[in-house]
Design a protein around this motif. Structure first.
Motif, PDB file in Angstrom:
ATOM      1  N   CYS A  78      14.184  43.544  52.240  1.00  0.00           N
ATOM      2  CA  CYS A  78      12.728  43.493  52.410  1.00  0.00           C
ATOM      3  C   CYS A  78      12.090  44.767  51.876  1.00  0.00           C
ATOM      4  O   CYS A  78      12.642  45.856  52.016  1.00  0.00           O
ATOM      5  CB  CYS A  78      12.353  43.418  53.885  1.00  0.00           C
ATOM      6  SG  CYS A  78      12.979  42.013  54.755  1.00  0.00           S
ATOM      7  N   ARG A  79      10.893  44.615  51.346  1.00  0.00           N
ATOM      8  CA  ARG A  79      10.038  45.752  51.045  1.00  0.00           C
ATOM      9  C   ARG A  79       8.718  45.446  51.733  1.00  0.00           C
ATOM     10  O   ARG A  79       8.067  44.448  51.428  1.00  0.00           O
ATOM     11  CB  ARG A  79       9.826  45.914  49.547  1.00  0.00           C
ATOM     12  CG  ARG A  79       8.935  47.094  49.206  1.00  0.00           C
ATOM     13  CD  ARG A  79       8.752  47.197  47.695  1.00  0.00           C
ATOM     14  NE  ARG A  79       8.134  48.439  47.327  1.00  0.00           N
ATOM     15  CZ  ARG A  79       6.824  48.641  47.227  1.00  0.00           C
ATOM     16  NH1 ARG A  79       5.992  47.655  47.500  1.00  0.00           N
ATOM     17  NH2 ARG A  79       6.348  49.806  46.870  1.00  0.00           N
ATOM     18  N   LYS A 121       1.965  43.618  52.779  1.00  0.00           N
ATOM     19  CA  LYS A 121       2.621  42.839  51.728  1.00  0.00           C
ATOM     20  C   LYS A 121       4.111  42.922  51.961  1.00  0.00           C
ATOM     21  O   LYS A 121       4.651  43.984  52.243  1.00  0.00           O
ATOM     22  CB  LYS A 121       2.293  43.409  50.357  1.00  0.00           C
ATOM     23  CG  LYS A 121       0.991  42.976  49.797  1.00  0.00           C
ATOM     24  CD  LYS A 121       1.258  42.531  48.374  1.00  0.00           C
ATOM     25  CE  LYS A 121       0.072  42.054  47.634  1.00  0.00           C
ATOM     26  NZ  LYS A 121      -0.095  40.643  47.680  1.00  0.00           N
ATOM     27  N   SER A 123       7.762  41.961  50.144  1.00  0.00           N
ATOM     28  CA  SER A 123       8.526  41.498  48.987  1.00  0.00           C
ATOM     29  C   SER A 123       9.930  41.214  49.493  1.00  0.00           C
ATOM     30  O   SER A 123      10.631  42.127  49.921  1.00  0.00           O
ATOM     31  CB  SER A 123       8.573  42.564  47.892  1.00  0.00           C
ATOM     32  OG  SER A 123       7.290  42.771  47.356  1.00  0.00           O
ATOM     33  N   ARG A 125      13.608  39.865  48.703  1.00  0.00           N
ATOM     34  CA  ARG A 125      14.551  39.624  47.613  1.00  0.00           C
ATOM     35  C   ARG A 125      15.884  39.205  48.214  1.00  0.00           C
ATOM     36  O   ARG A 125      16.373  39.839  49.141  1.00  0.00           O
ATOM     37  CB  ARG A 125      14.717  40.889  46.777  1.00  0.00           C
ATOM     38  CG  ARG A 125      15.564  40.677  45.545  1.00  0.00           C
ATOM     39  CD  ARG A 125      15.656  41.929  44.721  1.00  0.00           C
ATOM     40  NE  ARG A 125      14.426  42.112  43.950  1.00  0.00           N
ATOM     41  CZ  ARG A 125      14.286  43.028  43.001  1.00  0.00           C
ATOM     42  NH1 ARG A 125      15.276  43.844  42.716  1.00  0.00           N
ATOM     43  NH2 ARG A 125      13.151  43.138  42.353  1.00  0.00           N
ATOM     44  N   GLU A 140      13.187  36.599  44.097  1.00  0.00           N
ATOM     45  CA  GLU A 140      12.219  37.365  44.887  1.00  0.00           C
ATOM     46  C   GLU A 140      10.960  36.548  45.124  1.00  0.00           C
ATOM     47  O   GLU A 140      10.536  35.776  44.270  1.00  0.00           O
ATOM     48  CB  GLU A 140      11.857  38.663  44.152  1.00  0.00           C
ATOM     49  CG  GLU A 140      10.929  39.561  44.925  1.00  0.00           C
ATOM     50  CD  GLU A 140      10.737  40.909  44.240  1.00  0.00           C
ATOM     51  OE1 GLU A 140      10.335  41.853  44.938  1.00  0.00           O
ATOM     52  OE2 GLU A 140      10.974  41.019  43.039  1.00  0.00           O
ATOM     53  N   GLN A 141      10.375  36.721  46.299  1.00  0.00           N
ATOM     54  CA  GLN A 141       9.108  36.078  46.650  1.00  0.00           C
ATOM     55  C   GLN A 141       8.268  37.107  47.403  1.00  0.00           C
ATOM     56  O   GLN A 141       8.790  37.840  48.233  1.00  0.00           O
ATOM     57  CB  GLN A 141       9.347  34.849  47.534  1.00  0.00           C
ATOM     58  CG  GLN A 141       8.096  34.157  48.022  1.00  0.00           C
ATOM     59  CD  GLN A 141       7.313  33.501  46.907  1.00  0.00           C
ATOM     60  OE1 GLN A 141       7.854  32.755  46.112  1.00  0.00           O
ATOM     61  NE2 GLN A 141       6.025  33.784  46.839  1.00  0.00           N
ATOM     62  N   THR A 142       6.977  37.157  47.112  1.00  0.00           N
ATOM     63  CA  THR A 142       6.080  38.077  47.824  1.00  0.00           C
ATOM     64  C   THR A 142       5.195  37.288  48.782  1.00  0.00           C
ATOM     65  O   THR A 142       4.828  36.136  48.515  1.00  0.00           O
ATOM     66  CB  THR A 142       5.213  38.892  46.849  1.00  0.00           C
ATOM     67  OG1 THR A 142       4.473  37.998  46.032  1.00  0.00           O
ATOM     68  CG2 THR A 142       6.073  39.801  45.985  1.00  0.00           C
ATOM     69  N   ASP A 158       2.491  34.484  48.282  1.00  0.00           N
ATOM     70  CA  ASP A 158       1.552  34.739  47.203  1.00  0.00           C
ATOM     71  C   ASP A 158       1.827  33.759  46.076  1.00  0.00           C
ATOM     72  O   ASP A 158       2.980  33.447  45.779  1.00  0.00           O
ATOM     73  CB  ASP A 158       1.697  36.166  46.674  1.00  0.00           C
ATOM     74  CG  ASP A 158       1.299  37.204  47.720  1.00  0.00           C
ATOM     75  OD1 ASP A 158       0.567  36.853  48.663  1.00  0.00           O
ATOM     76  OD2 ASP A 158       1.711  38.367  47.574  1.00  0.00           O
ATOM     77  N   GLU A 160       2.172  32.600  42.274  1.00  0.00           N
ATOM     78  CA  GLU A 160       2.685  33.344  41.109  1.00  0.00           C
ATOM     79  C   GLU A 160       1.906  33.022  39.873  1.00  0.00           C
ATOM     80  O   GLU A 160       1.309  32.063  39.700  1.00  0.00           O
ATOM     81  CB  GLU A 160       4.161  33.005  40.900  1.00  0.00           C
ATOM     82  CG  GLU A 160       4.971  33.470  42.083  1.00  0.00           C
ATOM     83  CD  GLU A 160       6.446  33.140  41.938  1.00  0.00           C
ATOM     84  OE1 GLU A 160       6.901  32.884  40.797  1.00  0.00           O
ATOM     85  OE2 GLU A 160       7.131  33.135  42.932  1.00  0.00           O
TER      86      GLU A 160
END
Length: 160
Positions: A78-79, A121, A123, A125, A140-142, A158, A160
């Motif tokens: 995760c980010r 947010k 991110s 992965r 990856e998906q945000t 989000d 794309e």
């Protein structure tokens, strides 16, 4: 009636034969490539259940194997970008050794930030290997979070 001269018949027959062989090879190659792409792995990421609707950090994310072959050694990273903090969470849980087709795993990011706003947010992965740990890749998906009119935290993918 016009006839093909004798000295041109052999080269024309050879060219015709080569054209047939070439078109057959192109058709076979197209068939095999088209079939092979149906058997490539595919992993997708969605939001899972939100354990605590008052906090964005209670959200679990679900990743699942939407392909036709198993993937191996799947792990989520995760980010989280919740201003002013950016947090990158690595592998806080053991990777999934084998994720069979149509099976899913739910994981949270393993982070809590008391007092941080509900706007962040994510991110997400997912790293995985196929076939049998020979090739490592990722998807990856945000996601963005917001608070709805009822005061509940919503996290949506989000576009794309």
């Amino acid at each position: 009636m016009l006839r093909t001269p004798q000295f041109l018949r052999a080269p024309l027959a050879l060219a015709y034969r080569h054209a047939k062989i070439t078109s057959l090879l192109i058709a076979l190659l197209s068939f095999f490539l088209g079939t092979a792409t149906n058997w490539l792995p595919s992993v997708q990421i969605d939001t899972g259940p939100n354990i605590d609707n008052s906090s964005i950090f209670g959200t679990e994310f679900r990743y699942w194997n939407s392909g036709r072959i198993p993937v191996y050694n799947a792990e989520m990273v995760c980010r989280v970008d919740a201003k002013p903090i950016i947090y990158i969470a690595g592998n806080h849980r053991k990777p999934v050794d084998k994720l069979s087709p149509r099976h899913s795993v739910e994981r949270d990011c393993g982070v809590t930030f008391p007092g941080i706003s509900a706007h962040a947010k994510f991110s997400i992965r997912v790293y995985y290997s196929w076939p049998m740990n020979l090739h490592r890749t990722w998807v990856e998906q945000t996601f963005s979070s917001f608070v709805n009119q009822d005061g509940k935290v919503i996290i949506a993918a989000d576009s794309e």
